[in-house]
Scaffold this active site. Structure first.
Site, PDB file in Angstrom:
ATOM      1  N   SER A  76      24.805 -13.489   7.408  1.00 57.91           N
ATOM      2  CA  SER A  76      26.702 -13.040   7.922  1.00 57.91           C
ATOM      3  C   SER A  76      25.924 -12.409   8.976  1.00 57.91           C
ATOM      4  O   SER A  76      25.082 -11.804   9.764  1.00 57.91           O
ATOM      5  CB  SER A  76      26.667 -12.216   7.582  1.00 57.91           C
ATOM      6  OG  SER A  76      28.805 -11.334   8.163  1.00 57.91           O
ATOM      7  N   GLU A  98      27.562  -9.588  10.505  1.00 60.59           N
ATOM      8  CA  GLU A  98      27.077  -8.213  10.634  1.00 60.59           C
ATOM      9  C   GLU A  98      25.444  -8.022  10.170  1.00 60.59           C
ATOM     10  O   GLU A  98      26.059  -6.916  10.787  1.00 60.59           O
ATOM     11  CB  GLU A  98      27.726  -7.885   9.294  1.00 60.59           C
ATOM     12  CG  GLU A  98      29.705  -7.595   9.294  1.00 60.59           C
ATOM     13  CD  GLU A  98      30.083  -6.680  10.499  1.00 60.59           C
ATOM     14  OE1 GLU A  98      29.950  -6.018  10.283  1.00 60.59           O
ATOM     15  OE2 GLU A  98      30.427  -7.715  11.325  1.00 60.59           O
ATOM     16  N   TYR A 149      27.453  -2.839   4.214  1.00 61.75           N
ATOM     17  CA  TYR A 149      27.375  -4.587   4.004  1.00 61.75           C
ATOM     18  C   TYR A 149      26.899  -5.091   5.085  1.00 61.75           C
ATOM     19  O   TYR A 149      26.251  -5.614   4.208  1.00 61.75           O
ATOM     20  CB  TYR A 149      29.265  -4.346   4.842  1.00 61.75           C
ATOM     21  CG  TYR A 149      28.662  -6.738   3.953  1.00 61.75           C
ATOM     22  CD1 TYR A 149      29.256  -7.437   3.127  1.00 61.75           C
ATOM     23  CD2 TYR A 149      28.903  -6.798   6.175  1.00 61.75           C
ATOM     24  CE1 TYR A 149      29.524  -8.639   2.953  1.00 61.75           C
ATOM     25  CE2 TYR A 149      29.413  -8.916   5.620  1.00 61.75           C
ATOM     26  CZ  TYR A 149      29.705  -9.070   4.714  1.00 61.75           C
ATOM     27  OH  TYR A 149      29.720 -10.963   4.707  1.00 61.75           O
TER      28      TYR A 149
HETATM   29  O1  F7E Z   1      37.286  -6.689  11.558  1.00 59.27           O
HETATM   30  C1  F7E Z   1      38.157  -4.887  13.803  1.00 59.27           C
HETATM   31  C2  F7E Z   1      37.460  -4.146  12.960  1.00 59.27           C
HETATM   32  O2  F7E Z   1      37.825  -6.591   8.541  1.00 59.27           O
HETATM   33  C3  F7E Z   1      36.749  -7.878  12.052  1.00 59.27           C
HETATM   34  C4  F7E Z   1      33.497 -10.408   6.907  1.00 59.27           C
HETATM   35  O3  F7E Z   1      34.475 -12.086   6.120  1.00 59.27           O
HETATM   36  O4  F7E Z   1      33.309 -11.346   8.887  1.00 59.27           O
HETATM   37  C5  F7E Z   1      34.141 -10.118   8.119  1.00 59.27           C
HETATM   38  O5  F7E Z   1      33.971  -9.153   8.644  1.00 59.27           O
HETATM   39  C6  F7E Z   1      36.976  -6.032  13.105  1.00 59.27           C
HETATM   40  C7  F7E Z   1      36.208  -5.477  13.277  1.00 59.27           C
HETATM   41  O6  F7E Z   1      36.117  -8.866   9.609  1.00 59.27           O
HETATM   42  C8  F7E Z   1      41.355  -3.758  11.862  1.00 59.27           C
HETATM   43  O7  F7E Z   1      37.397  -2.780  13.529  1.00 59.27           O
HETATM   44  C9  F7E Z   1      40.746  -3.592  14.078  1.00 59.27           C
HETATM   45  O8  F7E Z   1      35.819  -4.994  14.145  1.00 59.27           O
HETATM   46  O9  F7E Z   1      38.850  -8.794   9.581  1.00 59.27           O
HETATM   47  P1  F7E Z   1      37.359  -8.113   9.640  1.00 59.27           P
HETATM   48  P2  F7E Z   1      34.414  -8.688   9.999  1.00 59.27           P
HETATM   49  O10 F7E Z   1      34.051  -6.645   9.873  1.00 59.27           O
HETATM   50  O11 F7E Z   1      34.349  -8.606  11.393  1.00 59.27           O
HETATM   51  C10 F7E Z   1      32.136 -10.815   9.232  1.00 59.27           C
HETATM   52  C11 F7E Z   1      31.075 -12.657   9.490  1.00 59.27           C
HETATM   53  C12 F7E Z   1      31.756 -10.432   7.281  1.00 59.27           C
HETATM   54  O12 F7E Z   1      30.431 -11.438   6.716  1.00 59.27           O
HETATM   55  C13 F7E Z   1      32.216 -10.364   6.814  1.00 59.27           C
HETATM   56  O13 F7E Z   1      32.586 -10.492   4.787  1.00 59.27           O
HETATM   57  O14 F7E Z   1      38.618  -6.027  13.700  1.00 59.27           O
HETATM   58  N1  F7E Z   1      40.412  -3.888  13.126  1.00 59.27           N
HETATM   59  N2  F7E Z   1      41.594  -2.853  12.922  1.00 59.27           N
HETATM   60  C14 F7E Z   1      40.534  -3.220  11.988  1.00 59.27           C
HETATM   61  N3  F7E Z   1      40.094  -4.605  10.519  1.00 59.27           N
HETATM   62  C15 F7E Z   1      40.794  -4.999   9.955  1.00 59.27           C
HETATM   63  N4  F7E Z   1      40.028  -5.117   8.739  1.00 59.27           N
HETATM   64  N5  F7E Z   1      41.680  -3.855   9.384  1.00 59.27           N
HETATM   65  C16 F7E Z   1      42.559  -3.304  10.731  1.00 59.27           C
HETATM   66  O15 F7E Z   1      43.670  -2.350  10.512  1.00 59.27           O
END
Ligand code: F7E
Length: 331
Positions: A128, A130, A152
Site C-alpha cells: 500500500s 500508506e 496499518y
Molecule cells: O482516507 C481523510 C483521511 O480512509 C483518505 C485504504 O484503502 O488507501 C486507503 O487508505 C483521506 C485521509 O483512505 C475523513 O484523513 C477526511 O487523509 O479514504 P481513507 P486512506 O487512509 O488513504 C490506502 C492506499 C490503503 O491501503 C488503505 O487500506 O481522507 N479524511 N475525513 C477522512 N477519511 C475517512 N475515512 N473518513 C473521514 O471522515
C-alpha cells in the site's frame, strides 16, 4: 486444465473485481472467507452475488495457520492473490494490536503455506501507498523509502518485507503491488470517497442533511479499482517477480473531491459539510502521489479512469442505490 487462482479478501472491493477478471480469463477461482461470511452471504458476500455460482469459497481464518495450510494444500493454486487485511487506516489507531497481528501474521501464514504446499504458485501481496506515509520524495516510486504513519502502514511494510524475503530466501515467485488509493461504487462506506458519494446521494434525495468529515486538506492519488486489479494480474504474468507502484500520478484533496461530488448534483458542499475533529487521525499522511512509470513500461499498464470520471461514477451509483432503498421503503 484451467489455471487455478486463490484469493484472500475475495469478498472485498478488489476481490470482487479481480474474481470477475479472472473468471473472464477462464480461471478456476477459489476464495478464502470466514465461516461467519458463509452463514450470512446476503450481507457479507454481497459484492460476489452476481458471480457466486462460478466461485469456490473455502472457510478458513487468516489467524489460524492450520486452516490456511489445509486450503492451500487442497487447491494447489497456480496464482495466489493475498488481499485480505484490516484495511481501514483510522481504525488501526484504535485497534493497533489486532491490526498488526492479523495483517502481519496473515501474510506470513499465506507465504509459509504456499512455500510448504504449493511452492510453484505465484504470490501477490497487496502492499500500500500508506507505507510511504511521511513521504521522503514526490512522486513516490518503487525506490522511495518507507516512513509509515499508522499501525496499518507498519503492518504493510512488514508484509512487503516478508514477501521480499520469501522471494529471496526460498525462491518463491512472490511480489508486492504498491497500490495507491483505488475506489469504485463497491468501496466500503468507511473510506472517505464512498462516505462522501453516499452522503451526496442521500442529501440530494432528502434522506440526510449533513456530512461530518475530518481533514479536508489531505491529498490522495485516487484511481479506479477495476483498473488496479488488472495490474495485479499483469504482475504475476511476468518472467521475473518484481514490485510495482500502481497509481495515476495525479493527486487531489478531499475538498476537491467534495467540490466535484456535490457539484455533480448541483449542490454546494459548503452548505452541508461539517468538520469534526473525531475524524482526524493521530498521525496524518498529508499527501500521496505515485509514479507508475515502471508499471507502464514493463507491464504495459496505465489507468483508464480519470479523477472526475471516478467521482461521477461513484455519485451516480449511490444515487441509484439510494433511490432503490427509498422506493422499497415507500412500498
Ligand atoms: O482516507 C481523510 C483521511 O480512509 C483518505 C485504504 O484503502 O488507501 C486507503 O487508505 C483521506 C485521509 O483512505 C475523513 O484523513 C477526511 O487523509 O479514504 P481513507 P486512506 O487512509 O488513504 C490506502 C492506499 C490503503 O491501503 C488503505 O487500506 O481522507 N479524511 N475525513 C477522512 N477519511 C475517512 N475515512 N473518513 C473521514 O471522515
Amino acid at each position: 486444465m484451467p489455471s487455478k487462482a486463490l484469493i484472500t479478501g475475495i469478498a472485498g472491493q478488489d476481490g470482487s473485481y479481480l474474481s470477475e477478471l479472472l473468471l473472464d480469463k477462464g480461471y478456476e477461482v477459489h476464495g478464502i472467507v470466514r465461516r461467519v461470511d458463509l452463514e450470512d452471504p446476503d450481507h457479507r458476500l454481497g459484492r460476489l452475488k452476481p458471480i457466486q455460482d462460478r466461485l469456490t469459497l473455502h472457510s478458513a481464518s487468516l489467524e489460524n495457520y492450520p486452516s490456511i495450510v489445509r486450503v492451500v494444500a487442497e487447491i494447489q493454486p497456480d496464482e495466489c492473490y493475498h488481499l485480505a487485511a484490516q484495511s481501514f487506516v483510522n481504525y488501526s489507531f484504535d485497534d493497533e494490536f489486532s491490526t498488526i497481528n492479523t495483517n502481519i501474521n496473515g501474510t506470513h501464514y499465506m507465504l509459509s503455506a504456499v512455500k510448504e504446499k504449493a511452492p510453484r504458485c505465484r504470490f501477490y501481496f497487496a502492499a500500500s501507498s500508506e507505507m510511504f506515509g511521511l513521504v521522503q520524495e514526490t512522486p513516490q516510486k518503487e525506490t522511495t523509502s518507507f516512513h509509515p504513519r499508522s499501525p496499518y502502514g507498519i503492518s504493510k511494510v512488514a508484509g512487503f518485507h516478508l514477501t521480499q524475503n520469501y522471494r529471496e530466501s526460498y525462491k518463491l515467485f512472490a511480489l508486492s503491488g504498491i497500490l495507491f488509493n483505488h475506489e469504485s461504487p463497491r468501496r466500503g462506506y468507511e473510506f472517505v470517497t464512498r462516505k462522501i458519494t453516499n452522503a451526496v446521494a442521500q442529501i440530494k434525495l432528502g434522506m440526510a442533511k449533513e456530512l461530518r468529515l475530518g481533514n479536508l486538506e489531505a491529498k490522495r492519488d485516487w484511481g479506479f479499482a477495476g483498473d488496479y486489479v488488472k495490474a495485479m494480474w499483469l504482475m504475476l504474468q511476468q518472467d521475473v517477480p518484481q514490485d510495482y507502484v500502481i497509481a495515476t500520478n495525479e493527486h487531489h484533496s478531499v475538498k476537491q473531491f467534495l467540490e466535484l461530488a456535490f457539484g455533480h448534483v448541483n449542490l454546494d458542499w459548503r452548505d452541508y459539510v461539517l468538520v469534526d475533529k473525531k475524524f482526524y487521525r493521530s498521525a496524518e499522511v498529508e499527501s500521496l502521489r505515485g509514479d507508475y512509470s515502471k508499471a507502464k513500461k514493463e507491464l504495459g499498464w496505465s489507468p483508464t479512469v480519470k479523477f472526475a470520471e471516478l467521482v461521477k461514477m461513484m455519485v451516480d451509483a449511490d444515487l441509484e442505490l439510494n433511490q432503490k432503498i427509498l422506493s422499497t421503503k415507500s412500498v
